[in-house]
Design a protein around this motif. Structure first.
Motif, PDB file in Angstrom:
ATOM      1  N   ASN A 306      34.827 -33.933  15.144  1.00  0.00           N
ATOM      2  CA  ASN A 306      33.795 -34.797  15.726  1.00  0.00           C
ATOM      3  C   ASN A 306      34.050 -34.963  17.221  1.00  0.00           C
ATOM      4  N   GLU A 307      32.963 -35.036  17.987  1.00  0.00           N
ATOM      5  CA  GLU A 307      33.076 -35.104  19.433  1.00  0.00           C
ATOM      6  C   GLU A 307      32.388 -36.360  19.963  1.00  0.00           C
ATOM      7  N   VAL A 308      33.082 -37.118  20.839  1.00  0.00           N
ATOM      8  CA  VAL A 308      32.501 -38.280  21.496  1.00  0.00           C
ATOM      9  C   VAL A 308      31.746 -37.794  22.732  1.00  0.00           C
ATOM     10  N   LEU A 309      30.410 -37.896  22.695  1.00  0.00           N
ATOM     11  CA  LEU A 309      29.590 -37.398  23.809  1.00  0.00           C
ATOM     12  C   LEU A 309      29.579 -38.362  24.986  1.00  0.00           C
ATOM     13  N   ASN A 310      29.649 -39.657  24.700  1.00  0.00           N
ATOM     14  CA  ASN A 310      29.484 -40.618  25.784  1.00  0.00           C
ATOM     15  C   ASN A 310      30.097 -41.950  25.380  1.00  0.00           C
ATOM     16  N   VAL A 311      30.610 -42.676  26.379  1.00  0.00           N
ATOM     17  CA  VAL A 311      31.097 -44.039  26.185  1.00  0.00           C
ATOM     18  C   VAL A 311      30.336 -44.914  27.166  1.00  0.00           C
ATOM     19  N   ILE A 312      29.479 -45.790  26.642  1.00  0.00           N
ATOM     20  CA  ILE A 312      28.630 -46.640  27.479  1.00  0.00           C
ATOM     21  C   ILE A 312      29.246 -48.032  27.546  1.00  0.00           C
ATOM     22  N   GLN A 313      29.521 -48.500  28.765  1.00  0.00           N
ATOM     23  CA  GLN A 313      30.130 -49.805  28.946  1.00  0.00           C
ATOM     24  C   GLN A 313      29.064 -50.890  28.983  1.00  0.00           C
ATOM     25  N   GLY A 314      29.541 -52.149  28.928  1.00  0.00           N
ATOM     26  CA  GLY A 314      28.624 -53.280  28.866  1.00  0.00           C
ATOM     27  C   GLY A 314      27.868 -53.531  30.154  1.00  0.00           C
ATOM     28  N   ASN A 315      28.393 -53.080  31.295  1.00  0.00           N
ATOM     29  CA  ASN A 315      27.740 -53.342  32.584  1.00  0.00           C
ATOM     30  C   ASN A 315      26.695 -52.269  32.881  1.00  0.00           C
ATOM     31  N   THR A 316      25.628 -52.258  32.086  1.00  0.00           N
ATOM     32  CA  THR A 316      24.569 -51.269  32.252  1.00  0.00           C
ATOM     33  C   THR A 316      23.219 -51.956  32.137  1.00  0.00           C
ATOM     34  N   THR A 317      22.163 -51.209  32.350  1.00  0.00           N
ATOM     35  CA  THR A 317      20.807 -51.734  32.229  1.00  0.00           C
ATOM     36  C   THR A 317      20.108 -51.064  31.060  1.00  0.00           C
ATOM     37  N   ARG A 324      20.946 -42.577  28.813  1.00  0.00           N
ATOM     38  CA  ARG A 324      22.181 -41.988  28.276  1.00  0.00           C
ATOM     39  C   ARG A 324      22.041 -41.694  26.779  1.00  0.00           C
ATOM     40  N   LEU A 325      21.315 -42.537  26.070  1.00  0.00           N
ATOM     41  CA  LEU A 325      21.050 -42.248  24.659  1.00  0.00           C
ATOM     42  C   LEU A 325      20.194 -40.993  24.520  1.00  0.00           C
ATOM     43  N   MET A 326      19.188 -40.858  25.373  1.00  0.00           N
ATOM     44  CA  MET A 326      18.324 -39.679  25.322  1.00  0.00           C
ATOM     45  C   MET A 326      19.087 -38.421  25.735  1.00  0.00           C
ATOM     46  N   GLY A 327      19.995 -38.557  26.719  1.00  0.00           N
ATOM     47  CA  GLY A 327      20.816 -37.401  27.107  1.00  0.00           C
ATOM     48  C   GLY A 327      21.689 -36.931  25.959  1.00  0.00           C
ATOM     49  N   ALA A 328      22.277 -37.895  25.229  1.00  0.00           N
ATOM     50  CA  ALA A 328      23.087 -37.525  24.061  1.00  0.00           C
ATOM     51  C   ALA A 328      22.222 -36.870  22.990  1.00  0.00           C
ATOM     52  N   MET A 329      20.983 -37.350  22.836  1.00  0.00           N
ATOM     53  CA  MET A 329      20.091 -36.767  21.841  1.00  0.00           C
ATOM     54  C   MET A 329      19.717 -35.332  22.197  1.00  0.00           C
ATOM     55  N   GLU A 330      19.558 -35.019  23.490  1.00  0.00           N
ATOM     56  CA  GLU A 330      19.242 -33.641  23.892  1.00  0.00           C
ATOM     57  C   GLU A 330      20.370 -32.704  23.493  1.00  0.00           C
ATOM     58  N   ILE A 331      21.612 -33.121  23.772  1.00  0.00           N
ATOM     59  CA  ILE A 331      22.756 -32.288  23.377  1.00  0.00           C
ATOM     60  C   ILE A 331      22.794 -32.138  21.859  1.00  0.00           C
ATOM     61  N   PHE A 332      22.577 -33.254  21.175  1.00  0.00           N
ATOM     62  CA  PHE A 332      22.624 -33.222  19.708  1.00  0.00           C
ATOM     63  C   PHE A 332      21.505 -32.348  19.143  1.00  0.00           C
ATOM     64  N   THR A 333      20.291 -32.451  19.712  1.00  0.00           N
ATOM     65  CA  THR A 333      19.162 -31.677  19.205  1.00  0.00           C
ATOM     66  C   THR A 333      19.407 -30.179  19.344  1.00  0.00           C
ATOM     67  N   ALA A 334      19.979 -29.760  20.484  1.00  0.00           N
ATOM     68  CA  ALA A 334      20.296 -28.338  20.667  1.00  0.00           C
ATOM     69  C   ALA A 334      21.293 -27.869  19.616  1.00  0.00           C
ATOM     70  N   GLN A 335      22.318 -28.678  19.403  1.00  0.00           N
ATOM     71  CA  GLN A 335      23.310 -28.320  18.393  1.00  0.00           C
ATOM     72  C   GLN A 335      22.690 -28.346  16.997  1.00  0.00           C
ATOM     73  N   GLN A 336      21.810 -29.330  16.765  1.00  0.00           N
ATOM     74  CA  GLN A 336      21.178 -29.445  15.455  1.00  0.00           C
ATOM     75  C   GLN A 336      20.303 -28.238  15.157  1.00  0.00           C
ATOM     76  N   GLN A 337      19.586 -27.717  16.152  1.00  0.00           N
ATOM     77  CA  GLN A 337      18.745 -26.539  15.933  1.00  0.00           C
ATOM     78  C   GLN A 337      19.582 -25.337  15.519  1.00  0.00           C
ATOM     79  N   GLU A 338      20.724 -25.167  16.173  1.00  0.00           N
ATOM     80  CA  GLU A 338      21.623 -24.079  15.775  1.00  0.00           C
ATOM     81  C   GLU A 338      22.119 -24.280  14.346  1.00  0.00           C
ATOM     82  N   ASP A 339      22.470 -25.525  14.036  1.00  0.00           N
ATOM     83  CA  ASP A 339      22.955 -25.809  12.683  1.00  0.00           C
ATOM     84  C   ASP A 339      21.859 -25.568  11.655  1.00  0.00           C
TER      85      ASP A 339
END
Length: 495
Positions: A306-317, A324-339
């Protein structure tokens, strides 16, 4: 002597004031019966409905088996009669008005996961008593239970609720070390809109997110809450409870949460992360300080680890969090299509293999059934052949027996009457033999049967006029059947 007189006099004085006893002999008798215990004797003669008149300290001494020392002469002589009477004689209940204060009752609405429990307790109860009631309903040990939602902050189990100055109606929520902090999900603090956290262990959440079919897999969002961080309330109320974030997490993530406010919980989390994600992730979490929490770890399942794609801290908007959630989803979607592609190809191969295996199985089944049919036919042939052989052997045995039992054929020049019979078989052959005219028809039938034409299967007929000899009495002679001196007969099978 002085002591023996003072006690009866005192008893007589008090008992006379309360019950009307004025006989000193009777007073002495009562004192002796009570082992010269003045208080016990007085209580013995005062009516029961008036109650026991001794003070609390004297009652404790009496219960312990001690005796009340006799009063000194100075105290008895210096006390006026009116004060003694008021101390020992019961007061008329109608002469006083007692107002009992009813305890104040508090209502509690306690939430735990998807359950809500209503409790009503006295204001004088402790926090620990609430936990004991919840333990019976929820099955959670008191030692593992944390009650949150107090207006004054955290309280101990021994805290009396009266000291908290609570309103009549109160809302609380239960935390356990194995679930997300209700502070991040409770509608009491953050309203109705909040993420739906996965209920269960981190391993179960990982299984749900990573190990289904490729099309059904999701990212795992691990929310780490710390109540001691000043960012917790802001992050929860403004980011985690935003409609867009809640909707996006619900559609694309399995969200699991853990409370690291206590060091013991944080240690358990680090152990779980080491097991599931490796020491690098564990060390990363360990380096974050309290004021950097809450954290949102975005984890993607891969073939090997398992790979940690991102760590989001509390000081965000909200916008940055969504990006950042959408960026992680893009990476995941590409990997998911291959899978998905790999899974489809694998399923196609497995489908072809299953079809081949099924065709082979059907072929084997057809061969097996064909072989079984052939074996049954062969077995039936063997059985029929055996029966036929047995029947032939039986017929041959009967034929030989009949042949041996036939009387000898008479000579042509015999002086006795001779009947010469010629018998035509179904195959066209002729059987010829001489018989004595006195022979029974049964001898003729046995002769024919000895040649392979048993009486049960064939009938013997004359040519003209046509007559069925086998229907005649087998005890009749050839002369009586008019088969003399010669006759031609023929055999015909019975229908």
């Amino acid at each position: 002597m002085y002591f023996s007189l003072v006690i009866p006099l005192l008893f007589l004085f008090f008992s006379q004031a309360c019950t009307g006893i004025d006989n000193i002999a009777e007073a002495i008798t009562l004192l002796e019966l009570n082992n010269w215990d003045l208080v016990a004797a007085i209580n013995g003669v005062i009516p029961q409905e008036n109650g026991i008149l001794q003070s609390q300290s004297e009652a404790a001494d009496a219960a312990a088996g001690g005796s009340v020392p006799p009063p000194s002469s100075s105290s008895s002589s210096s006390s006026p009669a009116s004060s003694s009477t008021s101390a020992f004689c019961p007061v008329n209940p109608s002469s006083r008005h007692i107002v009992e204060r009813q305890p104040r009752m508090l209502n509690f609405r306690v939430e735990y996961r998807q359950r809500t429990i209503e409790l009503v307790l006295e204001e004088g109860s402790t926090v620990g008593e609430i936990k004991k009631l919840l333990e019976a309903d929820l099955g959670i040990p008191v030692s593992k239970m944390q009650l949150k939602g107090w207006k004054s902050g955290d309280v101990s189990d021994s805290t009396v609720m009266r000291s908290l100055h609570l309103p009549k109606n109160n809302s609380l929520y239960v935390l356990t070390p194995d679930i997300a902090p209700t502070a991040s999900t409770s509608k009491n603090r953050y309203g109705e809109t909040h993420p739906m956290f996965f209920i269960g262990s981190l391993e179960a959440a990982s299984q749900e997110a990573f190990y289904g079919k490729a099309r059904d897999r999701k990212l795992l969002a691990i929310y780490l809450h710390n109540d001691d961080s000043v960012l917790s309330n802001v992050f929860c109320s403004q980011m985690m409870c935003a409609d867009s974030i809640v909707s996006y997490l619900s559609q694309n993530f399995i969200t699991w949460a853990w409370d690291v406010t206590k060091e013991a919980n944080k240690a358990r989390l680090l152990t779980m992360c080491t097991r599931h994600f490796g020491s690098v992730v564990t060390q990363t979490i360990r380096t974050y300080k309290t004021d950097q929490f809450p954290l949102l770890l975005i984890v993607m399942g891969k073939r090997t680890s398992n790979e940690v794609l991102n760590v989001i801290q509390g000081n965000t908007t909200v916008d940055e969090l969504m990006m950042r959630l959408m960026g992680a989803m893009e990476i995941f979607t590409a990997q998911q299509q291959e899978d998905i592609k790999d899974e489809d190809e694998r399923e196609a191969r497995e489908t072809v293999k299953r079809e081949q295996d099924e065709a082979y199985r059907v072929s084997l089944e057809a061969d097996r059934k064909k072989r079984e049919v052939q074996e049954r036919e062969e077995a039936e042939q063997v059985r029929v052949e055996r029966m036929r052989k047995e029947q032939e052997d039986e017929k041959e045995a009967i034929r030989l027996s009949l042949e041996q039992a036939l009387p000898p054929e008479p000579d042509e020049d015999s002086v006795e009457q001779i009947s010469k019979l010629r018998i035509r078989t179904p195959s066209g052959e002729f059987l010829e033999r001489r018989f004595l005219g006195s022979c029974k028809l049964q001898v003729l039938f046995d002769f024919v049967a000895s040649k392979g034409y048993p009486f049960e299967e064939f009938k013997l007929l004359t040519t003209f006029p046509r007559k069925n000899i086998t229907q005649l009495d087998s005890g009749s002679t050839l002369l009586e059947a008019k088969l003399f001196p010669q006759e031609t007969l023929f055999l015909e099978g019975k229908e």
